[in-house]
Design a protein around this motif. Structure first.
Motif, PDB file in Angstrom:
ATOM      1  N   GLU A  34      22.121 -32.664   7.356  1.00 26.07           N
ATOM      2  CA  GLU A  34      20.139 -32.614   7.754  1.00 26.07           C
ATOM      3  C   GLU A  34      20.191 -30.844   7.684  1.00 26.07           C
ATOM      4  O   GLU A  34      18.904 -30.153   7.975  1.00 26.07           O
ATOM      5  CB  GLU A  34      19.996 -33.057   9.552  1.00 26.07           C
ATOM      6  N   SER A  35      21.139 -29.697   8.699  1.00 23.44           N
ATOM      7  CA  SER A  35      21.096 -28.593   9.172  1.00 23.44           C
ATOM      8  C   SER A  35      21.566 -28.109   7.600  1.00 23.44           C
ATOM      9  O   SER A  35      21.262 -26.551   7.712  1.00 23.44           O
ATOM     10  CB  SER A  35      22.221 -28.139  10.875  1.00 23.44           C
ATOM     11  N   THR A  36      22.694 -28.795   6.729  1.00 27.40           N
ATOM     12  CA  THR A  36      22.994 -27.660   5.882  1.00 27.40           C
ATOM     13  C   THR A  36      21.725 -27.631   4.291  1.00 27.40           C
ATOM     14  O   THR A  36      21.403 -28.945   4.045  1.00 27.40           O
ATOM     15  CB  THR A  36      24.019 -28.111   5.296  1.00 27.40           C
ATOM     16  N   ASP A  37      21.640 -26.664   3.586  1.00 29.78           N
ATOM     17  CA  ASP A  37      20.768 -26.547   2.293  1.00 29.78           C
ATOM     18  C   ASP A  37      22.275 -27.717   1.489  1.00 29.78           C
ATOM     19  O   ASP A  37      22.788 -27.655   1.609  1.00 29.78           O
ATOM     20  CB  ASP A  37      21.043 -24.990   1.921  1.00 29.78           C
ATOM     21  N   THR A  38      20.776 -27.900   0.632  1.00 31.96           N
ATOM     22  CA  THR A  38      21.198 -29.236  -0.156  1.00 31.96           C
ATOM     23  C   THR A  38      21.966 -28.652  -1.254  1.00 31.96           C
ATOM     24  O   THR A  38      23.028 -29.020  -1.891  1.00 31.96           O
ATOM     25  CB  THR A  38      19.546 -29.447  -0.648  1.00 31.96           C
ATOM     26  N   ASN A  39      22.117 -27.554  -1.454  1.00 32.56           N
ATOM     27  CA  ASN A  39      23.370 -27.326  -2.346  1.00 32.56           C
ATOM     28  C   ASN A  39      24.389 -26.737  -1.955  1.00 32.56           C
ATOM     29  O   ASN A  39      25.370 -26.982  -2.893  1.00 32.56           O
ATOM     30  CB  ASN A  39      22.711 -25.337  -3.204  1.00 32.56           C
ATOM     31  N   CYS A  40      24.613 -27.043  -0.751  1.00 30.30           N
ATOM     32  CA  CYS A  40      26.345 -27.009  -0.238  1.00 30.30           C
ATOM     33  C   CYS A  40      26.713 -27.784   0.039  1.00 30.30           C
ATOM     34  O   CYS A  40      26.955 -28.588   1.093  1.00 30.30           O
ATOM     35  CB  CYS A  40      26.225 -26.048   0.976  1.00 30.30           C
ATOM     36  N   ILE A  41      25.834 -29.211   0.525  1.00 28.08           N
ATOM     37  CA  ILE A  41      26.198 -30.499   0.963  1.00 28.08           C
ATOM     38  C   ILE A  41      26.896 -31.257   0.112  1.00 28.08           C
ATOM     39  O   ILE A  41      27.816 -32.803  -0.518  1.00 28.08           O
ATOM     40  CB  ILE A  41      24.996 -31.712   1.240  1.00 28.08           C
ATOM     41  N   GLY A  42      27.547 -30.973  -1.326  1.00 33.22           N
ATOM     42  CA  GLY A  42      28.151 -31.892  -2.076  1.00 33.22           C
ATOM     43  C   GLY A  42      29.743 -31.362  -1.663  1.00 33.22           C
ATOM     44  O   GLY A  42      30.143 -33.182  -1.579  1.00 33.22           O
ATOM     45  N   PRO A  43      30.043 -30.265  -1.304  1.00 38.58           N
ATOM     46  CA  PRO A  43      31.836 -30.907  -0.625  1.00 38.58           C
ATOM     47  C   PRO A  43      31.532 -32.257   0.159  1.00 38.58           C
ATOM     48  O   PRO A  43      32.483 -32.749   1.232  1.00 38.58           O
ATOM     49  CB  PRO A  43      32.320 -29.985   0.183  1.00 38.58           C
ATOM     50  N   THR A  44      30.572 -32.168   1.575  1.00 38.92           N
ATOM     51  CA  THR A  44      30.247 -33.539   2.217  1.00 38.92           C
ATOM     52  C   THR A  44      30.168 -34.163   2.115  1.00 38.92           C
ATOM     53  O   THR A  44      31.045 -35.379   2.517  1.00 38.92           O
ATOM     54  CB  THR A  44      29.052 -32.422   3.539  1.00 38.92           C
ATOM     55  N   LEU A  45      29.686 -34.501   0.895  1.00 45.54           N
ATOM     56  CA  LEU A  45      29.469 -36.070   0.240  1.00 45.54           C
ATOM     57  C   LEU A  45      30.695 -36.515  -0.448  1.00 45.54           C
ATOM     58  O   LEU A  45      30.905 -37.399  -0.018  1.00 45.54           O
ATOM     59  CB  LEU A  45      27.689 -35.493  -0.683  1.00 45.54           C
ATOM     60  N   VAL A  64      32.466 -37.982   2.005  1.00 42.76           N
ATOM     61  CA  VAL A  64      32.395 -39.222   2.462  1.00 42.76           C
ATOM     62  C   VAL A  64      33.049 -40.457   1.188  1.00 42.76           C
ATOM     63  O   VAL A  64      32.986 -41.415   2.010  1.00 42.76           O
ATOM     64  CB  VAL A  64      30.378 -39.438   2.643  1.00 42.76           C
ATOM     65  N   TYR A  65      33.143 -39.820   0.195  1.00 40.13           N
ATOM     66  CA  TYR A  65      33.535 -40.428  -0.342  1.00 40.13           C
ATOM     67  C   TYR A  65      34.845 -41.083  -1.275  1.00 40.13           C
ATOM     68  O   TYR A  65      35.715 -42.136  -1.606  1.00 40.13           O
ATOM     69  CB  TYR A  65      32.596 -40.532  -2.102  1.00 40.13           C
ATOM     70  N   ASP A  66      35.502 -39.254  -0.304  1.00 39.88           N
ATOM     71  CA  ASP A  66      37.022 -39.547  -0.527  1.00 39.88           C
ATOM     72  C   ASP A  66      37.326 -40.956   0.613  1.00 39.88           C
ATOM     73  O   ASP A  66      38.291 -41.182   1.188  1.00 39.88           O
ATOM     74  CB  ASP A  66      37.547 -38.627  -0.470  1.00 39.88           C
ATOM     75  N   HIS A  90      32.674 -46.403   3.780  1.00 40.47           N
ATOM     76  CA  HIS A  90      31.483 -45.167   2.922  1.00 40.47           C
ATOM     77  C   HIS A  90      30.173 -46.788   2.834  1.00 40.47           C
ATOM     78  O   HIS A  90      29.205 -45.689   3.194  1.00 40.47           O
ATOM     79  CB  HIS A  90      31.878 -45.974   1.446  1.00 40.47           C
ATOM     80  N   GLY A  91      30.684 -47.400   2.697  1.00 40.81           N
ATOM     81  CA  GLY A  91      29.581 -48.682   3.382  1.00 40.81           C
ATOM     82  C   GLY A  91      29.195 -48.644   4.919  1.00 40.81           C
ATOM     83  O   GLY A  91      27.601 -48.734   5.092  1.00 40.81           O
ATOM     84  N   LEU A  92      29.930 -48.007   5.492  1.00 45.67           N
ATOM     85  CA  LEU A  92      29.508 -47.833   7.071  1.00 45.67           C
ATOM     86  C   LEU A  92      28.637 -46.896   7.232  1.00 45.67           C
ATOM     87  O   LEU A  92      27.499 -46.683   7.820  1.00 45.67           O
ATOM     88  CB  LEU A  92      30.507 -47.979   7.966  1.00 45.67           C
ATOM     89  N   PHE A  93      28.825 -45.468   6.034  1.00 49.00           N
ATOM     90  CA  PHE A  93      28.015 -44.740   5.921  1.00 49.00           C
ATOM     91  C   PHE A  93      26.994 -44.276   5.390  1.00 49.00           C
ATOM     92  O   PHE A  93      25.199 -43.735   5.865  1.00 49.00           O
ATOM     93  CB  PHE A  93      28.915 -43.143   5.252  1.00 49.00           C
ATOM     94  N   MET A  94      27.188 -45.591   4.896  1.00 47.89           N
ATOM     95  CA  MET A  94      25.431 -45.436   4.259  1.00 47.89           C
ATOM     96  C   MET A  94      24.904 -46.696   5.181  1.00 47.89           C
ATOM     97  O   MET A  94      23.258 -46.384   4.657  1.00 47.89           O
ATOM     98  CB  MET A  94      25.757 -46.416   2.408  1.00 47.89           C
TER      99      MET A  94
END
Length: 793
Positions: A18-29, A32-34, A38-42
């Motif tokens: 919510e607080s981070t620029d969309t260009n920088c959310i890649g490492p965050t996601l 999650v996938y690592d 994953h399902g719970l997060f979704m």
């Protein structure tokens, strides 16, 4: 526990999304996938999205009416916006159209600024390059003008200053490469030109000196009346003018030509030491050689003034060149070098002048030489050279000049004395009288009363000698001019020289005229008259000297003329010569005396020789009536000289007659001869009593014969008893008879009587009288001898 941590992690990731620029959310996601949840997060993500959608919907519902109102207003504005758009479009079009001109001007401005920058850059580059080009152009011009010393300095400035500042341009590189070759060329050519210059000034030194001395002469004549300080300033001006205007060659050439000026005109900057030493040493060496040649005078320099002038011209020309080089160059010469050279030249010049002037016997040449030396000294003094020694030498030459003048005037005086007729000057008209009065200051009121024609008391040699004295004074004055002497020094010099002329030259000439052979008594009488008038003119000579020197004759320590004593001595010598000549004439007459000393009877008349002698004396003393009695008389009455001459002649005659009577060759004297001798003495006494020269008181002149008279009276009166009885008393009748004289004459008479007695064969009574007289003579002889012996004891 694990699910709580997972939920917290998912919550953190969501906040980060919510607080981070969309260009920088890649490492965050990726985190999650690592992971394993994953399902719970979704599910959590979906739940968060629904929460946000509900919040958005609430917000939209809350702001919907305002949005509708805004759209309504926006629709209302759209028409105005359209109009505004049209206006903006129109304005933009106009702005675009107008901007094209601005852009064109801006482009032109940009081009101008670019050109300006290029020009400034060019100027900056040219500022560094132009000095190089100017120096190189100056170098070329100096080389074309053959001014090699300045060219060498320009070359050094180009190499050391201009080329390093210009930068690395091709032309600079070429110039830098040519510099060593140019320097070598300049030095070689300048050395060659220096040699030519030295040869040129050697050839032209004479003309340079001649021109310098002529200009100095003109300037000195122009400034003759200025003060010494102004004269000094004008001397400096002379040097400047002569440096600027020295054109001496008859063909218009000048030793300081444009070609030679390249050797001379060196700028006042530090010069390359090697080149400077080379040129300086060579120049000074050659100039010293030239100086030795210039200072060596010709062997016949003393014969003519032109020889001296040529010598001076060369010296002046030499030092004019040195002075010019000293003031227009830097390095070739300096003040110390020039002063040292001048000291050498001055000493050699003075030595040469002393040697050659000593050969000169012509006073006019000495005077011209003195004027030439003064001009020579003044010319060099104008260039700043000290010349005091030259003026000191001129003062030394003054003595030589004086000696030469004395020799010349000795010839003039002798010629005047030899050509004089020793007769009073006849004056036939006032014009003749005025002509003589202009030559000689003669005043005689008594003579002025006598009508023309008349005679002046002195002969021609008086005005001629006086004129020669004035000419001599003028000659001395001419030499003293321009010697920087004071009036007192000039006056003293003239008076001392005139005294030498009077006491040495004129005195010797007068003595020569008096002592020469065949001079007559009339000539001696005229010499006495002449010297008397010359003696009276001495104070006029004093005034004459004072007038030409402007020094009063009564100045303290002023030298007085010795003319009075000179003419007095000459007059006394003439008087003595008169006395001597009279005595010689008397002796000549006495040589004609032919007494018969054995005569038995004397004559009644005086001897012929004595009569002739008396006649000669009478005619001679008649001449003496022209002699002045003293130095201030010009009367025709006989004076003291005539009286002294007459008394001297009578005394000499008396003494000579006595010697004639007593001479050893006369062994016998008879009474007859003594009677004849007595007659002759009486004739002399008659001459003395007759007063051949007026002025004697009573029988003063007879006193000259008193010795003879008393001696003869003693023998003729045979008054021996009185003589022997009264001898030694002041009242003695025969006071002037000397016992020796009486004894000598008595012995001669005794011998004569004895000889006569032997030869005479008379009767006895006569012989008895002779024997008695002989005994008396023997007795008197014995008494005289005793008297002599007593007086000697």
């Amino acid at each position: 526990m694990a699910s709580a941590e997972t939920a917290a992690e998912h919550e953190r990731i969501l906040r980060e999304i919510e607080s981070t620029d969309t260009n920088c959310i890649g490492p965050t996601l990726r985190s999650v996938y690592d992971g394993q949840e994953h399902g719970l997060f979704m599910d959590k993500l979906e739940g968060r999205i629904r929460n946000h959608d509900r919040e958005i919907e609430k917000m939209c519902n809350h702001h919907f009416q305002g949005f509708v109102d805004s759209i309504t207003e926006l629709l209302k504005v759209r028409g105005e916006a359209q109009k505004l758009k049209c206006q903006v479009t129109e304005t933009n079009q106009k702005l675009q159209n107008d901007g094209k001109e601005l852009l064109t001007s801006m482009d032109e401005l940009r081009q101008c600024r670019l050109q300006q920058r290029n020009i400034a850059t060019t100027i900056d580059k040219l500022t560094h390059c132009l000095p190089v080009l100017e120096m190189y152009s100056k170098l070329q011009e100096q080389m074309r003008a053959k001014r090699y010393y300045p060219a060498l300095r320009t070359l050094e400035h180009l190499e050391e200053s201009c080329l390093p500042q210009a930068g690395s341009y091709r032309f600079c590189t070429i110039m830098a490469e040519n510099i060593p070759r140019l320097r070598t060329h300049i030095r070689d050519v300048s050395m060659s030109d220096l040699k030519d210059f030295l040869e040129s000034i050697r050839k032209h030194s004479d003309k340079i000196g001649e021109t310098a001395m002529k200009q100095a002469q003109v300037q000195i004549a122009r400034d003759n009346a200025v003060t010494s300080q102004q004269r000094s300033a004008s001397g400096r001006r002379i040097r400047k003018e002569m440096c600027l205007g020295t054109k001496v060659d008859r063909n218009g050439s000048n030793p300081f030509s444009e070609k030679d000026s390249g050797i001379l005109d060196v700028e006042d900057e530090e010069e390359n030491e090697g080149a400077r030493d080379t040129f300086e040493n060579y120049y000074r060496k050659q100039r010293r050689k030239q100086a030795r040649l210039v200072l060596q005078p010709h062997s016949n320099m003393h014969e003519t003034l032109e020889g001296y002038r040529h010598y001076f011209n060369q010296i002046v020309g030499f030092f004019v060149v040195e002075d010019h080089i000293l003031h227009t160059t830097q390095g070739l010469v300096n003040r110390a070098y020039v002063e040292e050279l001048w000291e050498l030249a001055l000493s050699k010049t003075i030595a040469a002048l002393r040697t050659h002037s000593s050969y000169c016997t012509d006073p006019d040449l000495i005077l011209d030489l003195k004027n030439l030396i003064v001009l020579f000294a003044d010319t060099l003094q104008g260039y700043g050279f000290p010349v005091n020694q030259l003026f000191d030498m001129l003062l030394e030459m003054r003595d030589q000049y004086g000696e030469i003048l004395l020799k010349k005037w000795n010839q003039s005086f002798r010629q005047i004395l030899d050509q004089d007729n020793y007769s009073p000057i006849p004056v036939a008209s006032p014009e003749e009288y005025q002509r003589i009065a202009c030559q000689f200051p003669f005043q005689d009121p008594e003579l002025d009363k006598i009508p023309f024609p008349k005679k002046l008391p002195f002969s021609e040699f008086v005005p001629k000698v006086y004129s020669q004295l004035k000419e001599f004074i003028y000659a001395c004055l001419k030499y003293s001019e321009d010697l920087h002497l004071s009036s007192t020094e000039i006056d003293d010099m003239i008076r001392k020289s005139t005294n030498l002329l009077l006491t040495r030259t004129l005195s010797h000439c007068l003595q020569y005229a008096i002592k020469k052979k065949n001079v007559g008594l009339a000539e001696l009488v005229q010499i006495i008259i002449n010297t008397t008038h010359l003696e009276q003119s001495c104070h006029y000579l004093e005034e004459f000297i004072s007038n030409i020197t402007n020094v009063p004759p009564d100045t303290i320590n002023a030298t007085k003329l010795y003319g009075t004593s000179t003419f007095k001595d000459a007059r006394h010598a003439a008087e003595e010569e008169i006395y001597t000549n009279l005595n010689q004439k008397i002796d000549q007459f006495l040589q004609l005396a032919d007494y018969d000393w054995t005569a038995a009877q004397g004559g009644a008349q005086a001897s012929d020789y004595l009569s002739d002698l008396i006649a000669f004396l009478c005619s001679t003393f008649a001449v003496f009536t022209h002699l002045p009695g003293n130095a201030i008389e010009h009367a025709t009455l006989p004076g003291k000289v005539a009286q002294t001459a007459c008394m001297s002649a009578c005394k000499h005659l008396s003494t000579s007659l006595l010697q004639l009577l007593l001479e050893a060759d006369v062994r016998q004297v008879s009474m007859g001869a003594l009677q004849q001798f007595n007659v002759d003495v009486k004739e002399c006494e008659r001459f003395a009593r007759a007063g051949p020269v007026p002025g004697f008181q009573g029988d003063t002149l007879l006193l000259a014969f008193i010795d003879l008279r008393q001696l003869l009276d003693l023998f003729t009166q045979w008054d021996w008893s009185t003589y022997l009885a009264d001898y030694g008393r002041p009242t003695c009748k025969y006071l002037r008879v000397n016992p020796h004289t009486a004894l000598a004459l008595l012995e001669k008479i005794s011998r004569s009587m004895k000889d006569t007695s032997r030869k005479n064969n008379m009767f006895a009574q006569f012989r008895k009288n002779e024997r008695d007289k002989q005994k008396l003579i023997d007795t008197v002889v014995k008494q005289l001898r005793n008297l002599i012996a007593t007086n000697q004891a």
